[in-house]
Design a protein around this motif. Structure first.
Motif, PDB file in Angstrom:
ATOM      1  N   MET A  84      21.684  23.429 -36.850  1.00  0.00           N
ATOM      2  CA  MET A  84      21.938  24.820 -36.499  1.00  0.00           C
ATOM      3  C   MET A  84      20.634  25.490 -36.067  1.00  0.00           C
ATOM      4  N   THR A  85      20.649  26.203 -34.947  1.00  0.00           N
ATOM      5  CA  THR A  85      19.447  26.864 -34.455  1.00  0.00           C
ATOM      6  C   THR A  85      19.153  28.126 -35.261  1.00  0.00           C
ATOM      7  N   GLN A  86      17.954  28.656 -35.070  1.00  0.00           N
ATOM      8  CA  GLN A  86      17.591  29.894 -35.755  1.00  0.00           C
ATOM      9  C   GLN A  86      18.540  31.023 -35.375  1.00  0.00           C
ATOM     10  N   ARG A  87      18.896  31.093 -34.093  1.00  0.00           N
ATOM     11  CA  ARG A  87      19.789  32.164 -33.674  1.00  0.00           C
ATOM     12  C   ARG A  87      21.177  32.003 -34.271  1.00  0.00           C
ATOM     13  N   SER A  88      21.639  30.773 -34.360  1.00  0.00           N
ATOM     14  CA  SER A  88      22.940  30.528 -34.992  1.00  0.00           C
ATOM     15  C   SER A  88      22.909  30.944 -36.460  1.00  0.00           C
ATOM     16  N   GLU A  89      21.816  30.625 -37.131  1.00  0.00           N
ATOM     17  CA  GLU A  89      21.678  31.009 -38.537  1.00  0.00           C
ATOM     18  C   GLU A  89      21.674  32.524 -38.693  1.00  0.00           C
ATOM     19  N   HIS A 115      18.139  35.971 -22.772  1.00  0.00           N
ATOM     20  CA  HIS A 115      18.285  34.764 -23.590  1.00  0.00           C
ATOM     21  C   HIS A 115      16.925  34.112 -23.813  1.00  0.00           C
ATOM     22  N   ASP A 162      19.650  37.963 -30.082  1.00  0.00           N
ATOM     23  CA  ASP A 162      20.639  37.293 -30.929  1.00  0.00           C
ATOM     24  C   ASP A 162      22.008  37.244 -30.271  1.00  0.00           C
ATOM     25  N   TYR A 215      21.996  26.175 -21.811  1.00  0.00           N
ATOM     26  CA  TYR A 215      21.631  27.258 -22.715  1.00  0.00           C
ATOM     27  C   TYR A 215      22.586  27.300 -23.914  1.00  0.00           C
ATOM     28  N   GLU A 216      22.042  27.669 -25.052  1.00  0.00           N
ATOM     29  CA  GLU A 216      22.860  27.888 -26.234  1.00  0.00           C
ATOM     30  C   GLU A 216      23.793  29.079 -25.983  1.00  0.00           C
TER      31      GLU A 216
END
Length: 354
Positions: free
Chosen positions: A1-6, A174, A179, A207-208
């Motif tokens: 999980m990426t930082q942004r997802s977290e 982005h 976020d 891109y995420e």
């Protein structure tokens, strides 16, 4: 999980426990600084051929100290979310100032400034993480309405041009670390759809995928957007984007906006957000509603269980946001309803086939 997802998982978890608070107006706070043409130009644009005073987005490049300070003020007031100072940062809108070539840098720097300030506040107050919304405002060109009263088919832009303008903006936001995307003050649903497509297409380039918050504008007492849709028709038109929040902002004060937010609360199977103006402007274009008045109105919305996110638009200040945050502290957010499966379509009016 990426930082942004977290971080977004943190936001969703927090939103289940309490009402989230967005920041307030940027324009009114920048106006209070009494900035001169030189502040807008800075060193980079000192020889720019046209006047650029009033182009607030360019301050991300020329006066980043002011932008960072405003984020600080809103986070200090109790905001969970602050918007990037990029409301008009597309090559279509920036053409008014002949600043098209600066668009990517405006968005990139705007996002980076907001990210740095948010992370600093989160580190200082880990129990209250701060989030960054990539602000995407409306264009000064519309796809749904004619630019010539004598020619219903006349348009000053094409869908591809609007898409390209938003595509450049969302990529830079982005890259800068937002976020999620906030498509706000929507007057034209077709413009909004071009932006949604631009966001979705980032995934094709690796891109995420970032979440989307969509916020329309009811322009007057008719209860419709400028392009003519009712609130329910607007929701039916954009729900395919699966936004994590849908809402309204600008144009109206809290009293006039309330019935439309109540309607969204009834029909939307996602979070509902609202950031009204500080009342309606007076004869001088200024907003007279006090922080206490704004907070009292929005406190009633919270008590009625019709909102998940609250903030302020034109005329609101950090003091307004402080009062709102204090008024809704500890209140439970709106319960997101489960709606029956149906075919729901929209023109100017909604259509539902159960």
């Amino acid at each position: 999980m990426t930082q942004r997802s977290e971080r977004f998982e943190q936001l969703k978890a927090t939103a289940k426990e309490r009402i989230l608070v967005l920041d307030g107006s940027w324009g009114v706070m920048i106006q209070r600084r009494g900035l001169a043409e030189e502040d807008y130009r800075g060193e980079r644009f000192k020889d720019h051929p046209v006047q650029i005073k009033g182009n607030n987005d360019i301050l991300c490049i020329t006066r980043p100290d002011i932008i960072a300070d405003l984020h600080d003020q809103y986070y200090a007031a109790g905001a969970d979310i602050s918007e990037t100072n990029t409301f008009s940062a597309t090559f279509i809108a920036q053409a008014d100032y002949e600043m098209e070539s600066a668009v990517r840098d405006i968005n990139l720097q705007g996002a980076r400034i907001a990210r740095e300030v948010a992370d600093r506040w989160t580190a200082k107050e880990p129990h209250k993480p701060r989030f960054v919304a990539g602000s995407i405002g409306p264009l000064n060109r519309m796809l749904s309405m004619s630019s010539d009263v004598n020619d219903p088919g006349a348009r000053t832009v094409t869908f591809d041009q609007v898409y390209a303008a938003y595509r450049e903006q969302v990529q830079a936001l982005h890259d800068g670390g937002v976020d999620f995307f906030l498509i706000e003050t929507i007057t034209d649903t077709l413009n909004c759809k071009a932006c949604i497509k631009a966001i979705f297409d980032l995934e094709d380039e690796g891109y995420e995928r970032l979440p989307i918050w969509i916020s329309g504008t009811i322009t007057d007492r008719s209860g419709r957007t400028l392009s003519g849709q009712t609130v329910e028709a607007f929701w039916n038109s954009v729900k395919h984007a699966k936004p994590f929040a849908i809402g309204l902002n600008c144009a109206l004060g809290a009293d006039l906006m309330r019935p439309h937010i109540a309607e969204l609360s009834r029909i939307a199977d996602t979070m509902v957000a609202a950031f009204p103006n500080a009342g309606l402007p007076n004869a001088f274009g200024q907003y007279d509603e006090t922080p206490h008045q704004t907070a009292c109105s929005l406190e009633e919305w919270a008590k009625s269980g019709i909102v998940n996110i609250l903030g302020g638009c034109c005329g609101t200040t950090p003091d307004h946001i402080k009062h709102v945050a204090e008024a809704v502290a500890g209140m439970k957010p709106r319960v997101i309803p489960e709606r029956p499966v149906a075919m729901r379509l929209a023109g100017l009016e909604p259509f539902e086939l159960v």
